[in-house]
Design an enzyme around this catalytic site. Structure first.
Site, short mmCIF file in Angstrom:
data_model
loop_
_atom_site.label_atom_id
_atom_site.label_comp_id
_atom_site.label_asym_id
_atom_site.label_seq_id
_atom_site.Cartn_x
_atom_site.Cartn_y
_atom_site.Cartn_z
N LYS A 38 -25.72 -29.73 -20.66
CA LYS A 38 -24.62 -30.09 -20.64
C LYS A 38 -23.55 -30.98 -21.83
O LYS A 38 -22.52 -30.61 -22.22
CB LYS A 38 -24.15 -31.23 -19.83
CG LYS A 38 -25.41 -30.98 -18.26
CD LYS A 38 -24.28 -31.88 -17.28
CE LYS A 38 -25.57 -32.91 -16.99
NZ LYS A 38 -27.27 -33.49 -17.52
N SER A 39 -24.95 -31.20 -22.25
CA SER A 39 -23.95 -32.42 -23.73
C SER A 39 -24.08 -31.39 -24.68
O SER A 39 -23.19 -31.40 -25.88
CB SER A 39 -24.84 -34.02 -24.39
OG SER A 39 -25.65 -34.57 -22.96
N THR B 38 -30.98 -33.20 -16.21
CA THR B 38 -30.70 -33.90 -17.36
C THR B 38 -31.82 -32.77 -17.69
O THR B 38 -32.80 -32.38 -17.16
CB THR B 38 -32.29 -35.06 -17.19
OG1 THR B 38 -31.66 -36.16 -16.40
CG2 THR B 38 -32.67 -35.60 -18.92
N GLY B 39 -31.32 -32.61 -19.01
CA GLY B 39 -31.63 -31.23 -20.30
C GLY B 39 -31.43 -30.01 -19.77
O GLY B 39 -31.63 -29.07 -20.62
N SER B 40 -30.30 -30.09 -18.66
CA SER B 40 -29.57 -28.06 -18.26
C SER B 40 -28.93 -27.83 -19.47
O SER B 40 -29.01 -26.54 -19.94
CB SER B 40 -29.15 -28.36 -16.81
OG SER B 40 -27.76 -29.50 -17.42
N GLU C 261 -20.52 -38.48 -19.53
CA GLU C 261 -21.19 -40.12 -18.45
C GLU C 261 -19.78 -40.83 -18.39
O GLU C 261 -20.40 -42.39 -18.95
CB GLU C 261 -22.12 -40.26 -18.52
CG GLU C 261 -23.11 -38.48 -18.28
CD GLU C 261 -23.77 -39.06 -16.80
OE1 GLU C 261 -23.06 -39.99 -15.84
OE2 GLU C 261 -24.36 -38.54 -16.08
#
Length: 285
Positions: free
Chosen positions: A46-47, A42-44, A171
């Site tokens: 991706k989105s 999370t927070g890498s 997701e």
């Protein structure tokens, strides 16, 4: 059509004192005709990465090339229509975006928005609903009367109805029960068989193993690895700790067995593969 990220950097609030860098020097190719998984803690980033695929975000510097379309920071919003017709985006918990009185009306919205005549939009919507296994008896119901898995499939049909070449899923299995997850993965396989390029984000490594041909690993806003699932999930344990990722279940069990003295020729990706390796080990004892 392959997708190429070329020297892409992105910051929220770029050019201000509040600029927040998110993506750093992204150079990666998403191959045509395959399913690519984007993984990372999370927070890498991706989105933020996938939102560059249909122009919801534009690079601060660098460019994204999709076939003959080039996305750069200075591209005007009015010029994004053709890109968004080619790239369909399904957000996390897409059922929250359902709004129409009936399932069929909801799925017809996208093709009508892209200029389809009503009759053509209805045909496209029915085709998409069949593609994601939403039975005809549900088409005239309110989408809000459906189960969570059914709503998820209706939302996906809304994206598929305009027949994009590229499908991007954020997701897609989040919040679904095991049956719903299995159905969702079958839909992803079907999209590939239909010739679509599919990109999806997942935190579930077993889902990545189940459907992905190509994996991109993100960490701290950059791409730190890419390759086949076999290449990615056979990296050493120190690397996995560095990027804060888990192994698939079979890999986790294999590492536990190694610690107990079992000799495995490689790290298996599937539980069936692990069982075969253990049976071979037993035969050679």
């Amino acid at each position: 059509m392959a997708i190429n990220f070329e020297q892409v950097n992105f910051s929220y609030g770029a050019g201000t004192t509040l600029a927040q860098p998110i993506l750093h020097d992204i150079n990666v190719t998403i191959p045509d005709g395959q399913v690519t998984a984007i993984i990372g803690q999370t927070g890498s980033g991706k989105s933020t990465f996938i939102q560059h695929l249909n122009g919801l975000l534009k690079p601060t510097t660098g460019r994204v090339v999709i076939d003959d379309f080039v996305l750069t920071s200075d591209l005007k919003e009015k010029n994004l229509t053709s890109l968004r017709a080619r790239v369909g985006m399904v957000f996390q918990f897409p059922e929250n975006q359902l709004f129409a009185n009936t399932v069929l009306e909801d799925v017809m919205y996208a093709p009508i928005n892209f200029g389809y005549a009503k009759a053509d939009a209805e045909f496209a919507a029915k085709t998409a609903l069949k593609q994601v296994n939403v039975s005809e008896e549900l088409w005239d119901k309110s989408p809000f009367e459906l189960s969570g898995g059914q709503m998820r499939r209706v939302a996906m049909a809304g994206t598929l109805a305009s027949n994009p070449d590229i499908i991007v899923l954020d997701e897609p299995a989040a919040g679904l029960d095991p049956k719903g997850q299995k159905e969702l993965l079958a839909i992803v396989r079907g999209l590939k068989e239909a010739g679509k390029l599919v990109v999806f984000i997942s935190h579930q490594m077993d889902h990545v193993i189940a459907v992905a041909d190509h994996v991109i690993v993100m960490h701290d806003g950059g791409v730190v690895a890419e390759g086949t699932p076999v290449e990615i999930f056979n990296k050493d344990l120190v690397w996995f700790k560095t990027v804060a990722l888990d192994l698939p279940k079979a890999g986790q069990f294999a590492e536990q067995l190694r610690q107990k003295g079992h000799i495995l020729r490689h790290r298996p990706l599937l539980l069936t593969e692990l069982a075969t390796m253990l049976n071979e080990e037993k035969r050679h004892e």
